[in-house]
Scaffold this active site. Sequence first.
Site, PDB file in Angstrom:
ATOM      1  N   THR A 133       0.824  -1.201   0.000  1.00  0.00           N
ATOM      2  CA  THR A 133       0.000   0.000   0.000  1.00  0.00           C
ATOM      3  C   THR A 133       0.865   1.260   0.000  1.00  0.00           C
ATOM      4  O   THR A 133       2.014   1.227   0.446  1.00  0.00           O
ATOM      5  CB  THR A 133      -0.892  -0.019   1.263  1.00  0.00           C
ATOM      6  OG1 THR A 133      -1.446   1.268   1.468  1.00  0.00           O
ATOM      7  CG2 THR A 133      -0.095  -0.356   2.516  1.00  0.00           C
ATOM      8  N   ASP A 134       0.278   2.374  -0.453  1.00  0.00           N
ATOM      9  CA  ASP A 134       0.997   3.653  -0.361  1.00  0.00           C
ATOM     10  C   ASP A 134       1.027   4.177   1.075  1.00  0.00           C
ATOM     11  O   ASP A 134       1.743   5.130   1.375  1.00  0.00           O
ATOM     12  CB  ASP A 134       0.383   4.694  -1.307  1.00  0.00           C
ATOM     13  CG  ASP A 134      -1.075   5.025  -1.008  1.00  0.00           C
ATOM     14  OD1 ASP A 134      -1.678   4.373  -0.122  1.00  0.00           O
ATOM     15  OD2 ASP A 134      -1.617   5.941  -1.657  1.00  0.00           O
ATOM     16  N   GLU A 135       0.225   3.552   1.967  1.00  0.00           N
ATOM     17  CA  GLU A 135       0.172   4.048   3.347  1.00  0.00           C
ATOM     18  C   GLU A 135       1.506   3.874   4.073  1.00  0.00           C
ATOM     19  O   GLU A 135       1.741   4.504   5.102  1.00  0.00           O
ATOM     20  CB  GLU A 135      -0.959   3.357   4.124  1.00  0.00           C
ATOM     21  CG  GLU A 135      -2.321   3.613   3.487  1.00  0.00           C
ATOM     22  CD  GLU A 135      -3.493   3.185   4.340  1.00  0.00           C
ATOM     23  OE1 GLU A 135      -3.371   3.161   5.573  1.00  0.00           O
ATOM     24  OE2 GLU A 135      -4.543   2.865   3.759  1.00  0.00           O
ATOM     25  N   TYR A 158      -1.781  -0.896  10.963  1.00  0.00           N
ATOM     26  CA  TYR A 158      -1.880  -1.537   9.630  1.00  0.00           C
ATOM     27  C   TYR A 158      -0.700  -1.157   8.756  1.00  0.00           C
ATOM     28  O   TYR A 158       0.003  -2.032   8.225  1.00  0.00           O
ATOM     29  CB  TYR A 158      -3.208  -1.139   8.953  1.00  0.00           C
ATOM     30  CG  TYR A 158      -3.214  -1.417   7.456  1.00  0.00           C
ATOM     31  CD1 TYR A 158      -3.202  -2.722   6.970  1.00  0.00           C
ATOM     32  CD2 TYR A 158      -3.234  -0.364   6.532  1.00  0.00           C
ATOM     33  CE1 TYR A 158      -3.199  -2.976   5.598  1.00  0.00           C
ATOM     34  CE2 TYR A 158      -3.232  -0.610   5.161  1.00  0.00           C
ATOM     35  CZ  TYR A 158      -3.214  -1.919   4.704  1.00  0.00           C
ATOM     36  OH  TYR A 158      -3.204  -2.167   3.350  1.00  0.00           O
ATOM     37  N   LYS A 162       2.418  -3.429   7.200  1.00  0.00           N
ATOM     38  CA  LYS A 162       2.710  -3.566   5.761  1.00  0.00           C
ATOM     39  C   LYS A 162       4.141  -3.109   5.462  1.00  0.00           C
ATOM     40  O   LYS A 162       4.839  -3.707   4.641  1.00  0.00           O
ATOM     41  CB  LYS A 162       1.707  -2.762   4.926  1.00  0.00           C
ATOM     42  CG  LYS A 162       0.281  -3.286   4.930  1.00  0.00           C
ATOM     43  CD  LYS A 162       0.109  -4.684   4.356  1.00  0.00           C
ATOM     44  CE  LYS A 162       0.314  -4.749   2.866  1.00  0.00           C
ATOM     45  NZ  LYS A 162      -0.038  -6.101   2.324  1.00  0.00           N
TER      46      LYS A 162
HETATM   47  N1  LIG Z   1      -7.881  -2.009  -0.318  1.00  0.00           N
HETATM   48  C1  LIG Z   1      -6.982  -1.118  -0.719  1.00  0.00           C
HETATM   49  O1  LIG Z   1      -7.364   0.014  -1.049  1.00  0.00           O
HETATM   50  C2  LIG Z   1      -5.514  -1.486  -0.837  1.00  0.00           C
HETATM   51  C3  LIG Z   1      -4.653  -0.576  -1.420  1.00  0.00           C
HETATM   52  C4  LIG Z   1      -3.307  -0.947  -1.586  1.00  0.00           C
HETATM   53  C5  LIG Z   1      -2.875  -2.195  -1.184  1.00  0.00           C
HETATM   54  N2  LIG Z   1      -3.726  -3.065  -0.592  1.00  0.00           N
HETATM   55  C6  LIG Z   1      -3.212  -4.389  -0.210  1.00  0.00           C
HETATM   56  O2  LIG Z   1      -3.793  -5.315  -1.128  1.00  0.00           O
HETATM   57  C7  LIG Z   1      -4.014  -6.563  -0.481  1.00  0.00           C
HETATM   58  C8  LIG Z   1      -5.471  -6.964  -0.619  1.00  0.00           C
HETATM   59  O3  LIG Z   1      -6.291  -5.947  -0.041  1.00  0.00           O
HETATM   60  P1  LIG Z   1      -7.876  -6.103   0.000  1.00  0.00           P
HETATM   61  O4  LIG Z   1      -8.446  -4.750   0.148  1.00  0.00           O
HETATM   62  O5  LIG Z   1      -8.331  -6.977  -1.100  1.00  0.00           O
HETATM   63  O6  LIG Z   1      -8.039  -6.887   1.392  1.00  0.00           O
HETATM   64  P2  LIG Z   1      -9.283  -7.703   1.943  1.00  0.00           P
HETATM   65  O7  LIG Z   1      -9.292  -7.465   3.415  1.00  0.00           O
HETATM   66  O8  LIG Z   1     -10.512  -7.421   1.154  1.00  0.00           O
HETATM   67  O9  LIG Z   1      -8.893  -9.232   1.640  1.00  0.00           O
HETATM   68  C9  LIG Z   1      -7.877  -9.900   2.315  1.00  0.00           C
HETATM   69  C10 LIG Z   1      -8.007 -11.392   2.014  1.00  0.00           C
HETATM   70  O10 LIG Z   1      -6.918 -12.067   2.667  1.00  0.00           O
HETATM   71  C11 LIG Z   1      -7.439 -13.202   3.343  1.00  0.00           C
HETATM   72  N3  LIG Z   1      -6.580 -13.489   4.507  1.00  0.00           N
HETATM   73  C12 LIG Z   1      -6.423 -12.713   5.626  1.00  0.00           C
HETATM   74  N4  LIG Z   1      -5.561 -13.296   6.472  1.00  0.00           N
HETATM   75  C13 LIG Z   1      -5.139 -14.439   5.864  1.00  0.00           C
HETATM   76  C14 LIG Z   1      -4.225 -15.473   6.237  1.00  0.00           C
HETATM   77  N5  LIG Z   1      -3.585 -15.438   7.413  1.00  0.00           N
HETATM   78  N6  LIG Z   1      -4.014 -16.480   5.380  1.00  0.00           N
HETATM   79  C15 LIG Z   1      -4.674 -16.543   4.177  1.00  0.00           C
HETATM   80  N7  LIG Z   1      -5.556 -15.600   3.791  1.00  0.00           N
HETATM   81  C16 LIG Z   1      -5.783 -14.571   4.624  1.00  0.00           C
HETATM   82  C17 LIG Z   1      -8.848 -12.834   3.730  1.00  0.00           C
HETATM   83  O11 LIG Z   1      -9.660 -13.975   3.976  1.00  0.00           O
HETATM   84  C18 LIG Z   1      -9.308 -12.021   2.525  1.00  0.00           C
HETATM   85  O12 LIG Z   1      -9.865 -12.842   1.531  1.00  0.00           O
HETATM   86  C19 LIG Z   1      -3.548  -6.378   0.962  1.00  0.00           C
HETATM   87  O13 LIG Z   1      -2.258  -6.884   1.088  1.00  0.00           O
HETATM   88  C20 LIG Z   1      -3.580  -4.865   1.168  1.00  0.00           C
HETATM   89  O14 LIG Z   1      -2.634  -4.481   2.141  1.00  0.00           O
HETATM   90  C21 LIG Z   1      -5.039  -2.738  -0.412  1.00  0.00           C
END
Ligand SMILES: NC(=O)c1ccc[n+]([C@@H]2O[C@H](COP(=O)([O-])OP(=O)(O)OC[C@H]3O[C@@H](n4cnc5c(N)ncnc54)[C@H](O)[C@@H]3O)[C@@H](O)[C@H]2O)c1
Length: 351
Positions: A133-135, A158, A162
């Site tokens: 993430t950019d955070e 969080y 990350k």
């Molecule tokens: N949502 C955003 O805006 C955003 C932006 C940049 C980066 N990200 C990154 O992208 C990735 C996905 O984000 P998202 O918004 O889809 O998250 P989300 O919370 O919607 O999904 C996370 C998924 O990971 C699974 N999970 C959690 N813990 C687990 C474990 N221990 N073992 C196996 N599976 C596990 C969950 O069941 C879920 O399906 C993350 O790494 C997040 O940090 C998110």
Amino acid sequence: MRILVTGGAGFIGSALVRHLVGDIGAEVLNVDKLTYAGNLASLASVESAPNYQFLRADICDRAKIQEAFVSFRPDIVMHLAAESHVDRSISGAADFIQTNIVGTFSLLDTARHYWEGLDARGKSAFRFLHVSTDEVYGSLGDEGLFEETTPYDPSSPYSASKAASDHLAIAWHRTYGLPVVVSNCSNNYGPYHFPEKLIPLMILNALEGKPLPVYGNGANVRDWLYVEDHARALYTIASRGRPGEKYNVGGRNERRNIDVVQRICAILDGVYKDNGPHAQLITNVTDRPGHDARYAIDASKIEGELGWKAEETFETGIEKTVHWYLENEWWWRPLRENVYSGERLGVFKGR
Ligand SMILES: NC(=O)c1ccc[n+]([C@@H]2O[C@H](COP(=O)([O-])OP(=O)(O)OC[C@H]3O[C@@H](n4cnc5c(N)ncnc54)[C@H](O)[C@@H]3O)[C@@H](O)[C@H]2O)c1
């Protein structure tokens, strides 16, 4: 192309799996623990495709993950599994430390042992994409953009977790030679977004005539990216990114939170007359502790080097998103009723 995706039942992971299975035609193994955020309904369109498999597993379960590597034999690993909601990390950070840091370590190390056993061609073609993430960069003032070289300065449990996992991923490249690439993306939005996050929460509360809680004065700025643009970026980085490099991903769509909410209200006013005008539901609530003021991404490296560019503007993407929620109550209604109904998370006394 055999791709092992972690977290493929989540918001971004499911968009990625739909893209890989449906558009790219890759063989995909989706490894997901199915926490509250994991939802196999988001994968209904690909679940019976011959090139899709699902394994319910925790990335911290080393034996089970090792077995998945041995039997599936991935060419690429795309690691998205994480605890992802800042407010939940404020209320309780333990799961964030466990999954985001310990889980990423375990996955990297399993991938390293698997990679060391490949032949020379397999070794040089292998990629491990760590999705971040950019955070991790912290907060910007009114000017400037996050570049790949911006120093890390995370504010929340969080983003700190990350940041730690990004450092581990790069260290596994520098120390062991594992072909790791890291992506740092701005805020995503779009279909199948779990309704604890700003945009789906506002849409669903507005549909139900409930208050639209905007943190503080609503002036915090985020750089919004449509989730399907992110899915395309992730495949581009995993297939063509250079090992050891980081790529920032963003849509050049900076918006203040209050303007995002106003836009949602305006779209709904045009297509859903109940509870309107919806902007009257906007309520300012106590700010999030440690709330970063502004995020904005300089995406010129991925655009120039890999030829990816966001296809949606915020205007086109938010219009699609609001319509998707109006048309897909079957997906969100069970989550609102059984998993999360919109209560405030991440506030605590003592600050
Ligand atoms: N949502 C955003 O805006 C955003 C932006 C940049 C980066 N990200 C990154 O992208 C990735 C996905 O984000 P998202 O918004 O889809 O998250 P989300 O919370 O919607 O999904 C996370 C998924 O990971 C699974 N999970 C959690 N813990 C687990 C474990 N221990 N073992 C196996 N599976 C596990 C969950 O069941 C879920 O399906 C993350 O790494 C997040 O940090 C998110």
